[in-house]
Design a protein around this motif. Structure first.
Motif, PDB file in Angstrom:
ATOM      1  N   ARG A 279      -1.749   4.142 -13.223  1.00 43.40           N
ATOM      2  CA  ARG A 279      -1.126   5.202 -14.026  1.00 43.40           C
ATOM      3  C   ARG A 279      -1.808   5.352 -15.386  1.00 43.40           C
ATOM      4  NH1 ARG A 279       5.336   6.139 -13.220  1.00 43.40           N
ATOM      5  NH2 ARG A 279       5.230   6.714 -11.012  1.00 43.40           N
ATOM      6  N   LYS A 280      -2.227   4.255 -15.979  1.00 42.78           N
ATOM      7  CA  LYS A 280      -2.964   4.352 -17.245  1.00 42.78           C
ATOM      8  C   LYS A 280      -4.254   5.132 -17.052  1.00 42.78           C
ATOM      9  CE  LYS A 280      -1.315   0.096 -19.485  1.00 42.78           C
ATOM     10  NZ  LYS A 280      -1.711  -1.265 -19.962  1.00 42.78           N
ATOM     11  N   LEU A 281      -4.949   4.867 -15.948  1.00 46.26           N
ATOM     12  CA  LEU A 281      -6.187   5.591 -15.671  1.00 46.26           C
ATOM     13  C   LEU A 281      -5.932   7.073 -15.437  1.00 46.26           C
ATOM     14  CD1 LEU A 281      -7.938   2.999 -13.305  1.00 46.26           C
ATOM     15  CD2 LEU A 281      -8.522   3.527 -15.694  1.00 46.26           C
ATOM     16  N   GLN A 282      -4.726   7.387 -14.967  1.00 40.76           N
ATOM     17  CA  GLN A 282      -4.349   8.791 -14.779  1.00 40.76           C
ATOM     18  C   GLN A 282      -3.882   9.437 -16.078  1.00 40.76           C
ATOM     19  OE1 GLN A 282      -1.374   7.917 -11.644  1.00 40.76           O
ATOM     20  NE2 GLN A 282      -2.473   9.390 -10.348  1.00 40.76           N
ATOM     21  N   GLY A 283      -3.772   8.650 -17.134  1.00 44.09           N
ATOM     22  CA  GLY A 283      -3.248   9.177 -18.386  1.00 44.09           C
ATOM     23  C   GLY A 283      -1.741   9.274 -18.401  1.00 44.09           C
ATOM     24  N   ARG A 284      -1.072   8.484 -17.570  1.00 46.47           N
ATOM     25  CA  ARG A 284       0.391   8.507 -17.465  1.00 46.47           C
ATOM     26  C   ARG A 284       0.962   7.229 -18.064  1.00 46.47           C
ATOM     27  NH1 ARG A 284       1.199   8.875 -11.276  1.00 46.47           N
ATOM     28  NH2 ARG A 284       3.400   9.237 -11.789  1.00 46.47           N
ATOM     29  N   SER A 285       2.263   7.232 -18.302  1.00 46.12           N
ATOM     30  CA  SER A 285       2.934   6.057 -18.857  1.00 46.12           C
ATOM     31  C   SER A 285       2.986   4.949 -17.818  1.00 46.12           C
ATOM     32  CB  SER A 285       4.352   6.419 -19.298  1.00 46.12           C
ATOM     33  OG  SER A 285       4.320   7.375 -20.331  1.00 46.12           O
ATOM     34  N   ALA A 286       2.654   3.744 -18.238  1.00 41.43           N
ATOM     35  CA  ALA A 286       2.665   2.587 -17.336  1.00 41.43           C
ATOM     36  C   ALA A 286       4.043   1.936 -17.377  1.00 41.43           C
ATOM     37  CB  ALA A 286       1.581   1.598 -17.748  1.00 41.43           C
TER      38      ALA A 286
ATOM     39  N   THR B  70       0.834  -1.204   0.000  1.00 43.15           N
ATOM     40  CA  THR B  70       0.000   0.000   0.000  1.00 43.15           C
ATOM     41  C   THR B  70       0.867   1.251   0.000  1.00 43.15           C
ATOM     42  OG1 THR B  70      -1.787  -1.142   1.159  1.00 43.15           O
ATOM     43  CG2 THR B  70      -1.782   1.265   1.256  1.00 43.15           C
ATOM     44  N   MET B  71       1.949   1.213   0.767  1.00 39.45           N
ATOM     45  CA  MET B  71       2.864   2.349   0.808  1.00 39.45           C
ATOM     46  C   MET B  71       3.412   2.651  -0.586  1.00 39.45           C
ATOM     47  SD  MET B  71       6.345   2.891   3.064  1.00 39.45           S
ATOM     48  CE  MET B  71       7.366   1.702   2.216  1.00 39.45           C
ATOM     49  N   TRP B  72       3.923   1.621  -1.275  1.00 33.38           N
ATOM     50  CA  TRP B  72       4.554   1.863  -2.568  1.00 33.38           C
ATOM     51  C   TRP B  72       3.535   2.147  -3.670  1.00 33.38           C
ATOM     52  CZ3 TRP B  72       9.155   3.524  -2.620  1.00 33.38           C
ATOM     53  CH2 TRP B  72      10.030   3.163  -1.602  1.00 33.38           C
ATOM     54  N   GLN B  73       2.368   1.562  -3.589  1.00 33.14           N
ATOM     55  CA  GLN B  73       1.323   1.902  -4.552  1.00 33.14           C
ATOM     56  C   GLN B  73       0.949   3.381  -4.433  1.00 33.14           C
ATOM     57  OE1 GLN B  73      -2.041  -0.751  -4.405  1.00 33.14           O
ATOM     58  NE2 GLN B  73      -3.259   0.487  -5.826  1.00 33.14           N
ATOM     59  N   ASN B  74       0.900   3.862  -3.201  1.00 34.10           N
ATOM     60  CA  ASN B  74       0.649   5.281  -2.949  1.00 34.10           C
ATOM     61  C   ASN B  74       1.740   6.146  -3.570  1.00 34.10           C
ATOM     62  OD1 ASN B  74      -0.230   7.705  -1.817  1.00 34.10           O
ATOM     63  ND2 ASN B  74      -0.672   6.778   0.167  1.00 34.10           N
ATOM     64  N   VAL B  75       3.000   5.724  -3.391  1.00 35.18           N
ATOM     65  CA  VAL B  75       4.127   6.473  -3.944  1.00 35.18           C
ATOM     66  C   VAL B  75       4.038   6.535  -5.469  1.00 35.18           C
ATOM     67  CG1 VAL B  75       6.630   6.412  -4.314  1.00 35.18           C
ATOM     68  CG2 VAL B  75       5.697   6.052  -2.016  1.00 35.18           C
ATOM     69  N   PHE B  76       3.793   5.402  -6.111  1.00 34.81           N
ATOM     70  CA  PHE B  76       3.733   5.387  -7.577  1.00 34.81           C
ATOM     71  C   PHE B  76       2.554   6.196  -8.110  1.00 34.81           C
ATOM     72  CE2 PHE B  76       5.918   1.088  -7.024  1.00 34.81           C
ATOM     73  CZ  PHE B  76       7.171   1.629  -7.245  1.00 34.81           C
ATOM     74  N   PHE B  77       1.473   6.225  -7.369  1.00 33.20           N
ATOM     75  CA  PHE B  77       0.288   6.963  -7.800  1.00 33.20           C
ATOM     76  C   PHE B  77       0.512   8.472  -7.710  1.00 33.20           C
ATOM     77  CE2 PHE B  77      -4.012   8.708  -7.266  1.00 33.20           C
ATOM     78  CZ  PHE B  77      -4.679   8.067  -8.310  1.00 33.20           C
ATOM     79  N   ARG B  78       1.311   8.900  -6.729  1.00 27.94           N
ATOM     80  CA  ARG B  78       1.417  10.334  -6.434  1.00 27.94           C
ATOM     81  C   ARG B  78       2.727  10.967  -6.879  1.00 27.94           C
ATOM     82  NH1 ARG B  78       0.000  10.610  -0.163  1.00 27.94           N
ATOM     83  NH2 ARG B  78       0.468  12.819  -0.539  1.00 27.94           N
ATOM     84  N   THR B  79       3.698  10.170  -7.340  1.00 29.33           N
ATOM     85  CA  THR B  79       4.997  10.720  -7.724  1.00 29.33           C
ATOM     86  C   THR B  79       5.440  10.137  -9.059  1.00 29.33           C
ATOM     87  OG1 THR B  79       6.506   9.050  -6.803  1.00 29.33           O
ATOM     88  CG2 THR B  79       5.548  10.634  -5.244  1.00 29.33           C
ATOM     89  N   GLU B  80       6.579  10.613  -9.552  1.00 25.94           N
ATOM     90  CA  GLU B  80       7.152  10.117 -10.804  1.00 25.94           C
ATOM     91  C   GLU B  80       8.153   8.981 -10.590  1.00 25.94           C
ATOM     92  OE1 GLU B  80       6.426  10.956 -14.039  1.00 25.94           O
ATOM     93  OE2 GLU B  80       4.705  11.871 -13.038  1.00 25.94           O
TER      94      GLU B  80
END
Length: 643
Positions: A278-285, A230-240
């Motif tokens: 990230r795809k749902l955010q429109g970002r590169s997966a 959960t910690m790292w999923q949060n990091v990937f969702f909110r940062t580059e």
């Protein structure tokens, strides 16, 4: 050595290695150890050997050692921070040497950011809770952005083809960012601004972090996995940030193949979910899971044999894109004239490259060493070993009451022919057996030298001699147990203060000043394998020489920043076989030691006391101290007092 037979599954390939430029750069350290500072030739040798082993990545670990706002050691020729740069000329050249050697050997490089190691871990273990800790994060974000800009301006024109991304050297672990707002603070104040800037600076580059993963040598619970992922999923969702590369994940001290696959399978599933997010955010997966198989011991003195390295890497191989190991000083051949490098790097490098060439780890004959032993100081068993072949080390096991444990593992330097092991951790009158084996870099072991013996009933003398000024550890005073830095007996008048019937204390004896681990860690003794009795206690026995009144017993331990160096869970004191007191976790300086001790065994560095005060007056001669360990850890025991 004769190759006799053997075919095993192929060894997963190491894609590259880290290099600690701060370990190889200091001219002061070189002068003290009479070794040479690294130059371009040494970097070229390392990079060339990486390429010969089919490795393609070199990661310099640190761009700047950040001491404070007025003092930094730069490993490149800074212009922006010349006023605060305290580096020598050789230190400023290190990153340039690494990049040039990478270019000459067709290696990729991930540029490192800076490291304020002591301040970072202190802030992390405080969960970034104070205003000071949060200001630290913000200041380091600004500084990281500035040095990233400067490194790219300096090096991209000549080394743009080698620079594939950035490495964030600040380490987190699976313990300290789960509570409160710690994770939010780390993301908001550091990761978001830094990774956003790095993405703009190098749009196609990867942004890599290598957190500490401590499995504690046990299977993770669902809660363990959920918190970590959960910690790292949060990091990937909110940062580059886009690359997770756990270190110690296939490492020497804190993990084995038995636990690793569960962790990495779960992380791989989390990475898949993060890419969907990230795809749902429109970002590169583009999020990937890598592995950092740390291949040397915590003390830095031993290198993991290739068989164990293979097993650990195989456990995670289905889930990771690549393995990049920390670090070259544990595997790459180098001269002992230089600051880093293990005693047998050449042998381990040859074992790794031959195994890769063959596709399996060959079984080779390792000769049984020549061994003699003697009992010293009543219960210390000293083994003398003579080299008989090309072995790279020795391992000693002890069996007592049906329990077999590893006591010690030692590197055998190539030029050395005689070695000594001492087991000073067995109880008087114990019947024990030993196995001592030689091993090679592949992990092949000799047939064991074995012996069985019964120790004398008498325990070691020396504890009760009050005519001697005991300022250092008296080795004969310990019948078994742990190394002690300072061993002192004190009278009631030393350090006690009373408020009515309450006993208050801060420091109970006069002794040499306490030197924090941050400045002089080598002052402390690391015990590789502590003795444990049949109940699972680390057991220390003292003989006071005659029946004496005992007012208090205290022990202090040092907590290192490293999660494998921990204070005990509890200590049980007994006098002449009767319960005396139990110290639960731990006594903090300047508190009322007569009150129940509460608190958690955190990772906070410092010195911690465990005091036992009897409920009623007590006296006796034999003191047994039973130390409960949380799991298989190192202990820094500093002081023991009987009053």
């Amino acid at each position: 050595m004769q190759n006799i037979q053997g075919h095993e599954p192929s060894l997963p390939r190491i894609s590259g290695m880290f290099i600690r430029n701060d370990l190889v750069a200091s001219p002061e350290e070189a002068k003290r150890k009479q070794r040479h500072v690294w130059g371009q030739a040494q970097y070229q040798s390392i990079s060339n050997n990486l390429a010969k082993a089919n490795m393609t990545v070199l990661i310099p670990q640190i761009a700047v050692t950040y001491i404070d706002t007025h003092h930094q050691i730069f490993y490149y020729p800074t212009k922006r921070f010349q006023a605060t740069d305290t580096a020598s000329t050789s230190e400023r050249a290190q990153l340039g040497y690494a990049l040039q050697s990478a270019k000459d050997n067709n290696l990729d490089v991930y540029l490192p950011l800076q490291l304020s190691e002591t301040a970072w871990f202190q802030a992390l273990y405080n969960h970034f809770d104070s205003n000071e800790n949060q200001a630290f994060l913000k200041a380091n974000a600004t500084f990281s952005i500035q040095i990233a800009d400067e490194m790219m301006q300096l090096y991209e024109p000549a080394y743009g083809a080698q620079i594939k991304g950035f490495y964030l050297p600040f380490e987190v672990d699976n313990a300290n960012l789960y509570e409160g707002k710690a994770l939010d603070r780390w993301i908001e104040y550091y990761l978001q601004p830094v990774t956003s800037h790095l993405r703009n600076l190098l749009p196609k580059g990867r942004i890599v972090t290598s957190p500490l993963l401590y499995t504690n040598l046990k299977q993770p619970s669902e809660k363990d996995l959920s918190q970590w992922n959960t910690m790292w999923q949060n990091v990937f969702f909110r940062t580059e940030l886009d690359t997770l590369m756990p270190q110690d994940g296939a490492g020497w001290e804190s993990a084995s193949a038995d636990q690793l696959s569960v962790w990495y399978r779960s992380m791989a599933d989390m990475i898949t979910i993060s890419n969907t997010d990230r795809k749902l955010q429109g970002r590169s997966a583009t999020v990937e899971l890598w592995n950092n198989p740390e291949s040397y011991s915590m003390s830095g003195s031993n290198t993991m044999d290739i068989t164990r390295l293979k097993k650990n890497m195989q456990a995670v191989e289905p889930y990771v894109q690549r393995h990049i190991s920390f670090s070259v000083h544990s595997l790459m051949p180098m001269s002992e004239d230089f600051l880093a490098g293990q005693a047998n790097n050449e042998a381990y490098y040859q074992a790794y490259t031959e195994s890769q060439r063959l596709g399996y780890i060959p079984t080779k004959l390792v000769k049984t060493p020549e061994v003699t032993y003697a009992i010293q100081n009543q219960n210390n068993v000293v083994f003398h070993i003579t080299r008989v072949g090309e072995e790279t080390g020795y391992v000693l096991y002890r069996t007592w009451n049906g329990k077999r444990i590893k006591i010690k593992e030692m590197n055998a330097k190539i030029e050395q022919t005689a070695f000594t092991f001492t087991d000073n951790q067995v109880l008087p009158h114990a019947s024990v057996s030993y196995e001592l084996m030689a091993f090679d870099a592949y992990g092949n072991r000799s047939f064991p030298y074995t012996c069985a013996l019964s120790l004398p009933v008498t325990i070691a003398d020396g504890i009760a001699d009050f005519t001697k000024k005991i300022s250092k550890v008296n080795a004969e005073a310990l019948s078994t147990g742990l190394p002690v830095q300072t061993f002192t007996f004190a009278d009631q008048s030393e350090g006690f203060a009373y408020e009515g019937d309450r006993v208050l204390a801060t420091r109970l004896t006069e002794h040499r000043p306490y030197v924090p681990w941050t400045t002089k860690q080598e002052d402390y003794t690391v015990q590789e394998q502590i003795y444990t009795d049949t109940e699972g206690f680390a057991h220390l026995r003292l003989d006071l020489g005659k029946n004496r009144p005992i007012q208090a017993i205290g022990m202090s331990f040092l907590q290192d920043r490293n999660a494998s160096i921990r204070i005990p869970a509890s200590i049980q004191y007994e006098v002449d076989g009767h319960a005396y007191a139990i110290a639960k976790q731990p006594s903090i300086p300047q508190i009322d030691f007569t009150q129940p001790v509460t608190g958690e065994n955190t990772y906070q560095p410092g010195e911690y006391w465990y005091w036992g005060f009897p409920r009623t007056a007590a006296q006796g001669q034999i003191v047994d101290i039973k130390i409960r360990i949380e799991y298989n850890v190192f202990l820094f025991m500093r002081e023991l007092l009987v009053l």
